[in-house]
Design a protein around this motif. Structure first.
Motif, PDB file in Angstrom:
ATOM      1  N   GLU A 287      44.958  74.909  88.260  1.00  0.00           N
ATOM      2  CA  GLU A 287      43.874  74.147  88.887  1.00  0.00           C
ATOM      3  C   GLU A 287      43.580  72.858  88.124  1.00  0.00           C
ATOM      4  OE1 GLU A 287      39.227  74.641  90.361  1.00  0.00           O
ATOM      5  OE2 GLU A 287      40.173  76.278  89.257  1.00  0.00           O
ATOM      6  N   GLY A 288      43.500  72.953  86.804  1.00  0.00           N
ATOM      7  CA  GLY A 288      43.214  71.771  85.999  1.00  0.00           C
ATOM      8  C   GLY A 288      44.297  70.716  86.097  1.00  0.00           C
ATOM      9  N   LEU A 289      45.548  71.152  86.089  1.00  0.00           N
ATOM     10  CA  LEU A 289      46.654  70.196  86.193  1.00  0.00           C
ATOM     11  C   LEU A 289      46.684  69.527  87.559  1.00  0.00           C
ATOM     12  CD1 LEU A 289      49.412  72.172  84.296  1.00  0.00           C
ATOM     13  CD2 LEU A 289      48.491  69.941  83.659  1.00  0.00           C
ATOM     14  N   ARG A 290      46.446  70.298  88.605  1.00  0.00           N
ATOM     15  CA  ARG A 290      46.449  69.704  89.951  1.00  0.00           C
ATOM     16  C   ARG A 290      45.297  68.711  90.113  1.00  0.00           C
ATOM     17  NH1 ARG A 290      50.504  71.528  92.898  1.00  0.00           N
ATOM     18  NH2 ARG A 290      51.301  73.630  92.569  1.00  0.00           N
ATOM     19  N   LYS A 291      44.135  69.045  89.570  1.00  0.00           N
ATOM     20  CA  LYS A 291      43.001  68.109  89.622  1.00  0.00           C
ATOM     21  C   LYS A 291      43.299  66.848  88.820  1.00  0.00           C
ATOM     22  CE  LYS A 291      39.138  71.227  90.517  1.00  0.00           C
ATOM     23  NZ  LYS A 291      37.867  71.767  90.011  1.00  0.00           N
ATOM     24  N   ALA A 292      43.911  67.014  87.661  1.00  0.00           N
ATOM     25  CA  ALA A 292      44.256  65.860  86.829  1.00  0.00           C
ATOM     26  C   ALA A 292      45.241  64.954  87.556  1.00  0.00           C
ATOM     27  CB  ALA A 292      44.843  66.323  85.494  1.00  0.00           C
ATOM     28  N   ALA A 293      46.263  65.532  88.176  1.00  0.00           N
ATOM     29  CA  ALA A 293      47.242  64.738  88.915  1.00  0.00           C
ATOM     30  C   ALA A 293      46.573  64.004  90.074  1.00  0.00           C
ATOM     31  CB  ALA A 293      48.376  65.628  89.428  1.00  0.00           C
ATOM     32  N   LYS A 294      45.657  64.681  90.755  1.00  0.00           N
ATOM     33  CA  LYS A 294      44.931  64.057  91.867  1.00  0.00           C
ATOM     34  C   LYS A 294      44.070  62.889  91.363  1.00  0.00           C
ATOM     35  CE  LYS A 294      41.861  65.234  95.703  1.00  0.00           C
ATOM     36  NZ  LYS A 294      41.092  66.292  96.358  1.00  0.00           N
ATOM     37  N   ASN A 295      43.414  63.067  90.219  1.00  0.00           N
ATOM     38  CA  ASN A 295      42.605  61.994  89.632  1.00  0.00           C
ATOM     39  C   ASN A 295      43.469  60.817  89.208  1.00  0.00           C
ATOM     40  OD1 ASN A 295      40.205  63.392  89.973  1.00  0.00           O
ATOM     41  ND2 ASN A 295      40.225  64.259  87.922  1.00  0.00           N
ATOM     42  N   ILE A 296      44.628  61.101  88.654  1.00  0.00           N
ATOM     43  CA  ILE A 296      45.541  60.024  88.260  1.00  0.00           C
ATOM     44  C   ILE A 296      45.998  59.246  89.489  1.00  0.00           C
ATOM     45  CG2 ILE A 296      47.832  59.514  87.306  1.00  0.00           C
ATOM     46  CD1 ILE A 296      47.365  61.942  85.412  1.00  0.00           C
ATOM     47  N   GLU A 297      46.365  59.959  90.546  1.00  0.00           N
ATOM     48  CA  GLU A 297      46.796  59.293  91.781  1.00  0.00           C
ATOM     49  C   GLU A 297      45.684  58.411  92.351  1.00  0.00           C
ATOM     50  OE1 GLU A 297      49.703  59.039  93.622  1.00  0.00           O
ATOM     51  OE2 GLU A 297      50.597  59.892  91.818  1.00  0.00           O
ATOM     52  N   ALA A 298      44.447  58.909  92.329  1.00  0.00           N
ATOM     53  CA  ALA A 298      43.313  58.127  92.834  1.00  0.00           C
ATOM     54  C   ALA A 298      43.098  56.876  91.976  1.00  0.00           C
ATOM     55  CB  ALA A 298      42.050  58.978  92.861  1.00  0.00           C
ATOM     56  N   MET A 299      43.231  57.034  90.668  1.00  0.00           N
ATOM     57  CA  MET A 299      43.038  55.893  89.776  1.00  0.00           C
ATOM     58  C   MET A 299      44.159  54.872  89.955  1.00  0.00           C
ATOM     59  SD  MET A 299      42.242  55.869  85.707  1.00  0.00           S
ATOM     60  CE  MET A 299      40.743  56.806  85.920  1.00  0.00           C
ATOM     61  N   ILE A 300      45.381  55.341  90.154  1.00  0.00           N
ATOM     62  CA  ILE A 300      46.511  54.431  90.410  1.00  0.00           C
ATOM     63  C   ILE A 300      46.213  53.594  91.650  1.00  0.00           C
ATOM     64  CG2 ILE A 300      48.909  54.362  91.220  1.00  0.00           C
ATOM     65  CD1 ILE A 300      49.453  56.755  89.346  1.00  0.00           C
ATOM     66  N   LYS A 301      45.792  54.266  92.707  1.00  0.00           N
ATOM     67  CA  LYS A 301      45.488  53.567  93.958  1.00  0.00           C
ATOM     68  C   LYS A 301      44.376  52.528  93.748  1.00  0.00           C
ATOM     69  CE  LYS A 301      44.359  54.501  98.784  1.00  0.00           C
ATOM     70  NZ  LYS A 301      44.064  55.520  99.786  1.00  0.00           N
ATOM     71  N   GLN A 302      43.351  52.919  92.992  1.00  0.00           N
ATOM     72  CA  GLN A 302      42.235  51.999  92.732  1.00  0.00           C
ATOM     73  C   GLN A 302      42.705  50.775  91.943  1.00  0.00           C
ATOM     74  OE1 GLN A 302      39.189  53.700  90.292  1.00  0.00           O
ATOM     75  NE2 GLN A 302      37.822  51.954  90.503  1.00  0.00           N
ATOM     76  N   PHE A 303      43.499  50.983  90.906  1.00  0.00           N
ATOM     77  CA  PHE A 303      43.999  49.863  90.106  1.00  0.00           C
ATOM     78  C   PHE A 303      44.898  48.956  90.938  1.00  0.00           C
ATOM     79  CE2 PHE A 303      43.227  52.316  86.010  1.00  0.00           C
ATOM     80  CZ  PHE A 303      42.201  51.482  85.591  1.00  0.00           C
ATOM     81  N   GLU A 304      45.759  49.544  91.749  1.00  0.00           N
ATOM     82  CA  GLU A 304      46.656  48.740  92.568  1.00  0.00           C
ATOM     83  C   GLU A 304      45.880  47.889  93.573  1.00  0.00           C
ATOM     84  OE1 GLU A 304      50.831  51.251  92.558  1.00  0.00           O
ATOM     85  OE2 GLU A 304      49.347  51.737  94.097  1.00  0.00           O
ATOM     86  N   GLN A 305      44.812  48.435  94.126  1.00  0.00           N
ATOM     87  CA  GLN A 305      44.006  47.678  95.095  1.00  0.00           C
ATOM     88  C   GLN A 305      43.131  46.632  94.418  1.00  0.00           C
ATOM     89  OE1 GLN A 305      41.889  50.768  97.163  1.00  0.00           O
ATOM     90  NE2 GLN A 305      43.572  51.169  98.579  1.00  0.00           N
TER      91      GLN A 305
END
Length: 97
Positions: free
Chosen positions: A26-44
């Motif tokens: 659960e923690g790893l999946r949440k971390a990966a999801k947070n990283i993906e969201a942050m990547i999207k935010q930085f790219e935008q």
């Protein structure tokens, strides 16, 4: 012996196969999801296209959050310790009187 799971996490368009303990999933999946969201935010927000730069910015953001949390925790612990010492001194002076 803890149960091992084989999972795949996708981060920055790359798949990472991992063998983990079941209680970590659960923690790893949440971390990966947070990283993906942050990547999207930085790219935008910054029009950054190089994944290496985006991942470095994510790493810096997460690391600074961890460091700030540690600083805040130390400050709270110091404050609590001061209050406990003051209370101890008060109780000590009351008992001696």
């Amino acid at each position: 012996m803890p149960e091992k799971l084989k999972i795949k996490l996708s981060i920055a368009n790359r798949v990472y196969p991992l063998t983990i303990e079941a209680n970590q999933e659960e923690g790893l999946r949440k971390a990966a999801k947070n990283i993906e969201a942050m990547i999207k935010q930085f790219e935008q927000s910054y029009s950054v296209r190089d994944k290496q730069d985006v991942l470095a910015m994510c790493a810096l953001q997460f690391a600074s959050q961890v460091e700030q949390d540690s600083i805040n925790k130390d400050n709270v612990n110091e404050h609590v310790e001061d209050k406990l010492n003051a209370l101890n001194d008060l109780l000590h002076s009351y008992l001696i009187s």
